[in-house]
Motif scaffolding. Structure first.
Motif, mmCIF file in Angstrom:
data_model
loop_
_atom_site.group_PDB
_atom_site.id
_atom_site.type_symbol
_atom_site.label_atom_id
_atom_site.label_comp_id
_atom_site.label_asym_id
_atom_site.label_seq_id
_atom_site.Cartn_x
_atom_site.Cartn_y
_atom_site.Cartn_z
ATOM 1 N N CYS A 150 0.824 -1.220 0.000
ATOM 2 C CA CYS A 150 0.000 0.000 0.000
ATOM 3 C C CYS A 150 0.856 1.268 0.000
ATOM 4 O O CYS A 150 0.439 2.309 -0.505
ATOM 5 N N TYR A 151 2.051 1.184 0.579
ATOM 6 C CA TYR A 151 2.928 2.363 0.674
ATOM 7 C C TYR A 151 4.033 2.393 -0.383
ATOM 8 O O TYR A 151 4.823 3.334 -0.426
ATOM 9 N N THR A 152 4.077 1.354 -1.238
ATOM 10 C CA THR A 152 5.087 1.334 -2.305
ATOM 11 C C THR A 152 4.473 1.164 -3.693
ATOM 12 O O THR A 152 5.111 1.499 -4.695
ATOM 13 N N GLY A 153 3.260 0.613 -3.758
ATOM 14 C CA GLY A 153 2.614 0.385 -5.052
ATOM 15 C C GLY A 153 3.138 -0.833 -5.786
ATOM 16 O O GLY A 153 2.781 -1.066 -6.948
ATOM 17 N N LEU A 154 3.990 -1.629 -5.137
ATOM 18 C CA LEU A 154 4.552 -2.798 -5.807
ATOM 19 C C LEU A 154 3.511 -3.893 -5.996
ATOM 20 O O LEU A 154 2.699 -4.137 -5.111
ATOM 21 N N ALA A 155 3.563 -4.537 -7.149
ATOM 22 C CA ALA A 155 2.701 -5.688 -7.411
ATOM 23 C C ALA A 155 3.323 -6.920 -6.749
ATOM 24 O O ALA A 155 4.499 -6.890 -6.367
ATOM 25 N N GLU A 165 19.433 -5.682 -3.190
ATOM 26 C CA GLU A 165 19.952 -5.095 -4.431
ATOM 27 C C GLU A 165 18.984 -4.095 -5.064
ATOM 28 O O GLU A 165 19.368 -3.308 -5.930
ATOM 29 N N HIS A 166 17.725 -4.144 -4.624
ATOM 30 C CA HIS A 166 16.726 -3.212 -5.168
ATOM 31 C C HIS A 166 16.615 -1.920 -4.357
ATOM 32 O O HIS A 166 15.831 -1.044 -4.706
ATOM 33 N N ILE A 167 17.361 -1.820 -3.276
ATOM 34 C CA ILE A 167 17.350 -0.590 -2.466
ATOM 35 C C ILE A 167 18.559 0.261 -2.838
ATOM 36 O O ILE A 167 19.699 -0.192 -2.762
ATOM 37 N N HIS A 168 18.298 1.483 -3.279
ATOM 38 C CA HIS A 168 19.358 2.396 -3.720
ATOM 39 C C HIS A 168 19.229 3.738 -3.011
ATOM 40 O O HIS A 168 18.126 4.133 -2.623
ATOM 41 N N ILE A 169 20.340 4.410 -2.870
ATOM 42 C CA ILE A 169 20.310 5.775 -2.334
ATOM 43 C C ILE A 169 20.161 6.739 -3.506
ATOM 44 O O ILE A 169 20.975 6.733 -4.435
ATOM 45 N N GLY A 170 19.100 7.539 -3.470
ATOM 46 C CA GLY A 170 18.827 8.476 -4.556
ATOM 47 C C GLY A 170 19.664 9.743 -4.453
ATOM 48 O O GLY A 170 20.430 9.921 -3.499
ATOM 49 N N ASN A 171 19.510 10.616 -5.441
ATOM 50 C CA ASN A 171 20.219 11.901 -5.445
ATOM 51 C C ASN A 171 19.828 12.775 -4.263
ATOM 52 O O ASN A 171 20.549 13.699 -3.895
ATOM 53 N N ASP A 172 18.663 12.452 -3.669
ATOM 54 C CA ASP A 172 18.181 13.210 -2.512
ATOM 55 C C ASP A 172 18.751 12.675 -1.197
ATOM 56 O O ASP A 172 18.427 13.178 -0.123
ATOM 57 N N GLY A 173 19.583 11.627 -1.305
ATOM 58 C CA GLY A 173 20.174 11.034 -0.095
ATOM 59 C C GLY A 173 19.251 10.063 0.617
ATOM 60 O O GLY A 173 19.608 9.512 1.663
ATOM 61 N N CYS A 190 10.578 0.641 -12.158
ATOM 62 C CA CYS A 190 9.863 1.423 -11.134
ATOM 63 C C CYS A 190 10.897 2.044 -10.210
ATOM 64 O O CYS A 190 11.837 1.367 -9.784
ATOM 65 N N ARG A 191 10.707 3.296 -9.895
ATOM 66 C CA ARG A 191 11.559 3.980 -8.925
ATOM 67 C C ARG A 191 10.650 4.605 -7.875
ATOM 68 O O ARG A 191 9.916 5.543 -8.164
ATOM 69 N N VAL A 192 10.679 4.040 -6.671
ATOM 70 C CA VAL A 192 9.750 4.482 -5.618
ATOM 71 C C VAL A 192 10.518 4.883 -4.357
ATOM 72 O O VAL A 192 11.203 4.053 -3.758
ATOM 73 N N PRO A 193 10.431 6.158 -3.943
ATOM 74 C CA PRO A 193 11.053 6.552 -2.672
ATOM 75 C C PRO A 193 10.408 5.789 -1.524
ATOM 76 O O PRO A 193 9.186 5.616 -1.499
ATOM 77 N N LEU A 194 11.225 5.314 -0.583
ATOM 78 C CA LEU A 194 10.696 4.543 0.547
ATOM 79 C C LEU A 194 10.090 5.468 1.594
ATOM 80 O O LEU A 194 10.799 6.262 2.215
ATOM 81 N N LEU A 195 8.792 5.348 1.788
ATOM 82 C CA LEU A 195 8.128 6.100 2.852
ATOM 83 C C LEU A 195 8.524 5.492 4.204
ATOM 84 O O LEU A 195 8.822 4.296 4.283
ATOM 85 N N PRO A 196 8.535 6.283 5.279
ATOM 86 C CA PRO A 196 8.944 5.773 6.600
ATOM 87 C C PRO A 196 8.235 4.493 7.034
ATOM 88 O O PRO A 196 8.856 3.603 7.610
ATOM 89 N N LYS A 197 6.931 4.377 6.755
ATOM 90 C CA LYS A 197 6.190 3.182 7.183
ATOM 91 C C LYS A 197 6.640 1.938 6.424
ATOM 92 O O LYS A 197 6.687 0.844 6.984
ATOM 93 N N ALA A 198 6.983 2.101 5.153
ATOM 94 C CA ALA A 198 7.492 0.973 4.365
ATOM 95 C C ALA A 198 8.888 0.580 4.857
ATOM 96 O O ALA A 198 9.210 -0.607 4.982
ATOM 97 N N LYS A 199 9.693 1.578 5.170
ATOM 98 C CA LYS A 199 11.054 1.343 5.662
ATOM 99 C C LYS A 199 11.015 0.592 6.997
ATOM 100 O O LYS A 199 11.813 -0.321 7.242
ATOM 101 N N ALA A 200 10.067 0.949 7.853
ATOM 102 C CA ALA A 200 9.928 0.302 9.169
ATOM 103 C C ALA A 200 9.604 -1.181 9.018
ATOM 104 O O ALA A 200 10.076 -2.014 9.804
#
Length: 201
Positions: free
Chosen positions: A46-51, A61-69, A84-94
């Motif tokens: 729900c917080y990433t939109g991944l199927a 390997e699918h987790i990357h640091i973006g230009n925004d750090g 797909c490029r999806v910034p990790l929201l805090p709830k997804a990261k948790a």
């Protein structure tokens, strides 16, 4: 003489959770680890939109640091091979942190302990019953929830949502925008009625 015709599908009928339903699901306490895992996997989607196809193979390997750090999920969609490029929201990261040392995740070198798609959808129906959500929960519903309640309803532009979902055409994403518009329309009509407003003739 053969007549060709196109079957018109009702694309706007797509179940999704409201933010209230999503938050209720997040706060629910479960007696079994199995149901907690199912809930967390669904909420993560729900917080990433991944199927499901991307969720089941998601690894470090699918987790990357973006230009925004910040941390981003960068993964190619199985269905379309679009990235797909999806910034990790805090709830997804948790949720990722929660299952980092989980045996099932470590053994398969995956970020989340995901069951088969059939099992996931079977358990999600059980989850809906336990939580009193009168909707046919599936992993598709999580993706639809990301598109509607989490992003578009909160002002994220259509083009941005389309990129994150890995859609081949923005027309596909516009289906969700129509759902959001119809919800706004219904809400405003309800507001007008509650305020005693009538149409100006």
């Amino acid at each position: 003489m053969i007549h060709s015709f196109k079957v018109k599908r009702n694309e706007t009928h797509r179940d999704y959770l409201t933010l209230q339903e999503l938050h209720h699901l997040e706060r629910k306490k479960f007696l079994t680890v199995r149901m907690e895992i199912i809930r967390d996997a669904f909420v993560f989607a729900c917080y990433t939109g991944l199927a499901y196809a991307e969720l089941v193979r998601l690894s470090e390997e699918h987790i990357h640091i973006g230009n925004d750090g910040e941390e981003w999920i960068v993964i190619d969609r199985t269905k379309t091979d679009i990235r797909c490029r999806v910034p990790l929201l805090p709830k997804a990261k948790a949720i990722i942190i929660k299952y980092k040392s989980f045996p099932e995740s470590e053994n398969k070198r995956r970020l989340l302990p995901i069951h088969s798609n059939q099992k996931m959808n079977e358990y999600l129906k059980e989850l809906a019953t336990i939580c009193g959500i009168n909707k046919n929960l599936s992993m598709h519903v999580a993706r639809h929830t990301f598109a509607t309640s989490v992003t578009l309803s909160n002002g994220v532009p259509l083009e941005t949502v389309s990129k994150m979902l890995g859609h081949t055409s923005i027309k596909t994403t516009q289906i969700y925008a129509r759902i959001v518009d119809s919800k706004i329309s219904a809400d405003m009509k309800g507001l007008a009625m509650r305020m005693g407003m009538t149409e100006i003739g």
